[in-house]
Scaffold this motif. Sequence first.
Motif, mmCIF file in Angstrom:
data_model
loop_
_atom_site.group_PDB
_atom_site.id
_atom_site.type_symbol
_atom_site.label_atom_id
_atom_site.label_comp_id
_atom_site.label_asym_id
_atom_site.label_seq_id
_atom_site.Cartn_x
_atom_site.Cartn_y
_atom_site.Cartn_z
ATOM 1 N N VAL A 125 37.364 -55.189 57.134
ATOM 2 C CA VAL A 125 36.469 -55.149 55.929
ATOM 3 C C VAL A 125 35.031 -55.093 55.828
ATOM 4 N N THR A 126 34.553 -55.738 56.775
ATOM 5 C CA THR A 126 32.998 -55.860 57.022
ATOM 6 C C THR A 126 32.693 -54.224 57.733
ATOM 7 N N VAL A 158 44.058 -58.690 51.138
ATOM 8 C CA VAL A 158 43.020 -58.442 51.570
ATOM 9 C C VAL A 158 42.461 -57.209 50.727
ATOM 10 N N PRO A 159 41.563 -57.301 49.876
ATOM 11 C CA PRO A 159 40.969 -56.198 49.118
ATOM 12 C C PRO A 159 40.741 -55.011 49.878
ATOM 13 N N GLY A 160 41.264 -53.689 49.282
ATOM 14 C CA GLY A 160 40.990 -52.334 49.781
ATOM 15 C C GLY A 160 41.833 -52.168 50.934
ATOM 16 N N THR A 161 42.829 -53.040 51.306
ATOM 17 C CA THR A 161 43.801 -52.651 52.428
ATOM 18 C C THR A 161 45.328 -52.748 51.918
ATOM 19 N N LYS A 162 45.894 -51.943 52.777
ATOM 20 C CA LYS A 162 47.516 -51.887 52.709
ATOM 21 C C LYS A 162 47.860 -52.039 54.274
ATOM 22 N N ILE A 163 49.077 -52.671 54.367
ATOM 23 C CA ILE A 163 49.569 -52.850 55.686
ATOM 24 C C ILE A 163 51.123 -52.615 55.740
ATOM 25 N N ILE A 164 51.602 -51.588 56.644
ATOM 26 C CA ILE A 164 52.962 -51.233 56.775
ATOM 27 C C ILE A 164 53.279 -51.460 58.255
ATOM 28 N N VAL A 165 54.273 -52.152 58.429
ATOM 29 C CA VAL A 165 54.941 -52.616 59.805
ATOM 30 C C VAL A 165 56.215 -52.005 59.962
ATOM 31 N N PHE A 166 56.391 -51.616 61.103
ATOM 32 C CA PHE A 166 57.697 -51.294 61.565
ATOM 33 C C PHE A 166 58.479 -52.319 62.956
#
Length: 497
Positions: A125-126, A158-166
């Motif tokens: 983010v930083t 966390v703002p501004g993020t998405k996470i996809i895990v396989f």
Amino acid sequence: MTILYRSTRGPEEQTFTASQAILQGLNTDGGLFVPVQLPQIDLDFEKLAQASYQEVAFQILRAFLSDFTDQELQDCIDRAYSTNFDTPAIAPLRKSQNGYFLELFHGPTIAFKDMALQLLPHLMVTAAHKNKITKDIVILAATSGDTGKAAMAGFADVPGTKIIVFYPRDGVSTIQKAQMVTQKGENTAVVAITGNFDQAQTNVKNIFNDALFKEQLTRNNVQLSSANSINIGRLVPQIAYYVYAYAQLIKNGAIAAGDKVNFAVPTGNFGNILAAYYAKLIGLPIGKLICASNKNNVLTDFFQTGIYDKNRPFYVTTSPSMDILVSSNLERLIFWLSGKNAQQTRIFMKLLKETGTYQINDAMKRQLSDFYAGCADELTTSNEINRVFREDQYTIDPHTAVASAVARQYQEATNDKTPIVVVSTASPYKFPNVVLKALSGKEAPADGIQADETLSSFINLPLPAAVENLRHAKVRHNRVVAPEHMQEAIGEILELH
């Protein structure tokens, strides 16, 4: 001193700042980011021996991530290493009859991945702010068990993020699966695949390098990045705990500053032990780096012969996070051993992709002397869990047991009296059935939480909060796809148009 980064496969003149490398994750040419040159760090061990984990981490991060300000790094560290760990030491050392265990499982997901993945979201983010990124950052990760949960726990909401895990549907423990499918956070998604980890990892890399898909993401105001150990923002924080462990050995009088220490590391994707290698290169007095593999012993054969050959059976073992035949981070070592020769590295990686094997030259092979490699089969792993419990009244998980067993193999083969620190990468409560059977000779009466309760009674230690919280956790993720449909799943999750 400004530290810039380059790709293991790209031209020397094409460089990136640390924040750019962290945001990008994987370079567009398929290569991994590495420092153009290593920083010069004054490792004052007398001072480090009195330093907190956070203070050691700051010194390492400041050296490697030189385009971040001191205040930015301090803010990231303060958020990452706080009450989310169950001990103020963050990474305590535990003495044993045979040496020491470095406990890296005191974070929120009780596995070593927390050590970097509690920090990476804040660094990312930083970095996005520094580089004026306005797109949503989508973290794409393949996991063999622990990275997925640790990454989601770090990035959740966390703002501004998405996470996809396989993750491989049949290749993780019940507790690991439960931790992932119950993960909270409106920006999190978990997808099981009907394949193994290598397929998940390979497809994630291919998705990163798909130009047409990248254009589609851009149209949707999305930028991909990685939370796997291929991201330099994962690797650099791991250097800190090797320096911290060495400093703690000085503090408790086990060694004097300058004495050598060996580290035994359970190894799958090669990121953890590579961090130790970087620690040695910047001046940490490490003797041998003991690379410990399970039955999927592709790395053992590589270090012994100089030939990397993934054309072999894939085994599902009791140490699933090490069930890997393509160790991605080894590319960074290959690049270093070749004298930072991107063309040579590119050729090796092309051979690996097309034929499944490559062979390094004699000059490179001679440089492998920093490493000792060995492996432990299922019986050896189980016996080691039992031995450590009997001799030290201490319970270890199967991954740690692999490293502990190979450390003893090394000592018996070499008679080396140098102190050994075994890197303990997960709580035994992540793998209760395996541990309980090794200790009692009996199967747990049930799987998952009930097995953990049985183990807790047997070893007389309370369940960690990370397990207790699973009791009434709701399953939120139940998507399953074939490996070849991973990209389609991403499009559906992100609602791409």
